[in-house]
Design a protein around this motif. Sequence first.
Motif, PDB file in Angstrom:
ATOM      1  N   ARG A  17    -106.835   4.720  35.507  1.00  0.00           N
ATOM      2  CA  ARG A  17    -106.693   3.285  35.259  1.00  0.00           C
ATOM      3  C   ARG A  17    -105.218   2.890  35.292  1.00  0.00           C
ATOM      4  NH1 ARG A  17    -110.983   4.439  30.564  1.00  0.00           N
ATOM      5  NH2 ARG A  17    -112.885   3.743  31.629  1.00  0.00           N
ATOM      6  N   ARG A  18    -104.903   1.890  36.084  1.00  0.00           N
ATOM      7  CA  ARG A  18    -103.529   1.381  36.158  1.00  0.00           C
ATOM      8  C   ARG A  18    -103.207   0.518  34.947  1.00  0.00           C
ATOM      9  NH1 ARG A  18    -102.301  -3.244  38.588  1.00  0.00           N
ATOM     10  NH2 ARG A  18    -104.226  -3.180  39.793  1.00  0.00           N
ATOM     11  N   SER A  19    -104.189  -0.185  34.432  1.00  0.00           N
ATOM     12  CA  SER A  19    -104.045  -1.002  33.230  1.00  0.00           C
ATOM     13  C   SER A  19    -105.418  -1.105  32.584  1.00  0.00           C
ATOM     14  CB  SER A  19    -103.500  -2.401  33.577  1.00  0.00           C
ATOM     15  OG  SER A  19    -104.390  -3.085  34.437  1.00  0.00           O
ATOM     16  N   ASN A  75    -107.880  -2.117  35.145  1.00  0.00           N
ATOM     17  CA  ASN A  75    -107.204  -2.461  36.403  1.00  0.00           C
ATOM     18  C   ASN A  75    -107.048  -3.972  36.567  1.00  0.00           C
ATOM     19  OD1 ASN A  75    -107.037   0.328  37.252  1.00  0.00           O
ATOM     20  ND2 ASN A  75    -109.240   0.207  37.603  1.00  0.00           N
ATOM     21  N   ASP A 115    -104.444  -7.295  36.487  1.00  0.00           N
ATOM     22  CA  ASP A 115    -103.046  -7.661  36.732  1.00  0.00           C
ATOM     23  C   ASP A 115    -102.521  -8.653  35.701  1.00  0.00           C
ATOM     24  OD1 ASP A 115    -102.340  -6.332  39.447  1.00  0.00           O
ATOM     25  OD2 ASP A 115    -104.308  -7.219  39.786  1.00  0.00           O
ATOM     26  N   THR A 159    -103.090  -7.047  25.262  1.00  0.00           N
ATOM     27  CA  THR A 159    -102.732  -7.085  26.679  1.00  0.00           C
ATOM     28  C   THR A 159    -101.503  -6.233  26.956  1.00  0.00           C
ATOM     29  OG1 THR A 159    -101.496  -9.149  26.328  1.00  0.00           O
ATOM     30  CG2 THR A 159    -103.768  -9.332  27.070  1.00  0.00           C
ATOM     31  N   ARG A 160    -100.498  -6.340  26.102  1.00  0.00           N
ATOM     32  CA  ARG A 160     -99.264  -5.582  26.354  1.00  0.00           C
ATOM     33  C   ARG A 160     -99.477  -4.093  26.115  1.00  0.00           C
ATOM     34  NH1 ARG A 160     -96.175 -10.504  24.257  1.00  0.00           N
ATOM     35  NH2 ARG A 160     -95.231 -11.321  26.164  1.00  0.00           N
ATOM     36  N   ASP A 161    -100.347  -3.744  25.191  1.00  0.00           N
ATOM     37  CA  ASP A 161    -100.687  -2.336  24.978  1.00  0.00           C
ATOM     38  C   ASP A 161    -101.323  -1.743  26.231  1.00  0.00           C
ATOM     39  OD1 ASP A 161    -101.154   0.068  23.335  1.00  0.00           O
ATOM     40  OD2 ASP A 161    -103.262  -0.484  23.505  1.00  0.00           O
ATOM     41  N   GLY A 162    -102.060  -2.570  26.984  1.00  0.00           N
ATOM     42  CA  GLY A 162    -102.725  -2.099  28.197  1.00  0.00           C
ATOM     43  C   GLY A 162    -101.942  -2.357  29.474  1.00  0.00           C
ATOM     44  N   HIS A 163    -100.655  -2.757  29.333  1.00  0.00           N
ATOM     45  CA  HIS A 163     -99.773  -2.980  30.497  1.00  0.00           C
ATOM     46  C   HIS A 163    -100.297  -4.111  31.393  1.00  0.00           C
ATOM     47  CE1 HIS A 163     -98.082   0.798  29.138  1.00  0.00           C
ATOM     48  NE2 HIS A 163     -99.266   1.365  29.274  1.00  0.00           N
ATOM     49  N   ILE A 164    -100.717  -5.198  30.745  1.00  0.00           N
ATOM     50  CA  ILE A 164    -101.247  -6.372  31.452  1.00  0.00           C
ATOM     51  C   ILE A 164    -100.361  -7.573  31.117  1.00  0.00           C
ATOM     52  CG2 ILE A 164    -103.216  -7.934  31.662  1.00  0.00           C
ATOM     53  CD1 ILE A 164    -104.994  -5.572  30.773  1.00  0.00           C
ATOM     54  N   GLU A 165    -100.040  -8.368  32.118  1.00  0.00           N
ATOM     55  CA  GLU A 165     -99.238  -9.563  31.889  1.00  0.00           C
ATOM     56  C   GLU A 165    -100.098 -10.636  31.220  1.00  0.00           C
ATOM     57  OE1 GLU A 165     -96.950 -13.134  34.353  1.00  0.00           O
ATOM     58  OE2 GLU A 165     -97.928 -11.484  35.439  1.00  0.00           O
TER      59      GLU A 165
END
Length: 356
Positions: free
Chosen positions: A90-92, A111, A113, A137-143
């Motif tokens: 998973r990318r995010s 995944n 964005d 969201t930031r924990d999962g690397h999502i904007e």
Amino acid sequence: MELSELGMDAWLAPSISELAALDLCAARVTAVDRGRYLVRNEAGEVPAELTGKLLHLAESSADLPCVGDWVGVRYRDGGTQASIHTVLPRRSFLRRKAAGRDVEFQMIAANIDAAFIVMSCHFDFNIPRLERYLVMTRDGHIEPVVLLTKTDLISPEALEQLIGQIRRVGVEARIVCVSSVTGSGVEQVRELMTPGKTYCLLGSSGVGKTTLINRLLGDGDLETREVSHTGEGRHTTTRRHLIVLAHGALLIDMPGMRELGLLGAGEGIEDSFADIAALARQCRFPDCTHGSEPGCAVRAAIDRNEVSEAHLRNYLKLRKESEFHELSLTERRNKDRAFGRFLHNYKKQKGGRDRD
């Protein structure tokens, strides 16, 4: 439809090569409903089920597919059914502590964005809840992007005051004001959505997510319900599913979440409360609790009205919650491993006695 139009990018190229070696095809999970799956590839969307091996190897439910995941599948019955053999990296991701007493991760979607955090300007407006969504969201690397809906229910002056409240707690994310009644702001949301990229809507039930999606779709395909006597909408979405919009962007709709428990979200908390984290590094003591210690830079900023007491309280609350649940998860897993070793040794010893 090409896989790139479903969100496939170069980041997953190595994993796709591995699938080919295993005679598996790449597909994206578009819906999950009580253990039933829908997956989509270039040819279309079909029902899918998990293989026994994947279920056996999964250490927890977080290892199983969720909406937005890329998976390795094998098609059967003339391509009308599929078996899911593996989940690609998973990318995010969006995850939370599982509802109830279980101390475990629950995967919500993957995944993504950018996440549109939807909050009504009417009865739903709640800064602490917004901060919790920002941590997720930031924990999962999502904007994150904040959508303030139902702007037609308040005056422009009141709307500016709400935006000011959000900015005063250090939220730097983009804010878009939307009214699904007048259509104001809808086109601005659409312009933020790039073809081939994946987005999701996060928010409580009844804040207007489904109505907004129908505006974005332009054809009103999704069911909505009349607003209640309070002016708020009623819950409509019953499962998470991925929608392809006409201009090529991908959108994950999901039910409103009643519980937003945090687990192992330290990075997301520090990113979401960057103002407090930066001040904390200036405190005299590295283990400062920002209470009554001398030389506390955070308390000094509060005294100067640069940081609100409520903002600090929510930061401390979320950090304590996340750390407590993470400790509980670690203890439980250690107990599980110890019990597993006990069973292994017991079977080994019993097997030796049986041979005597």
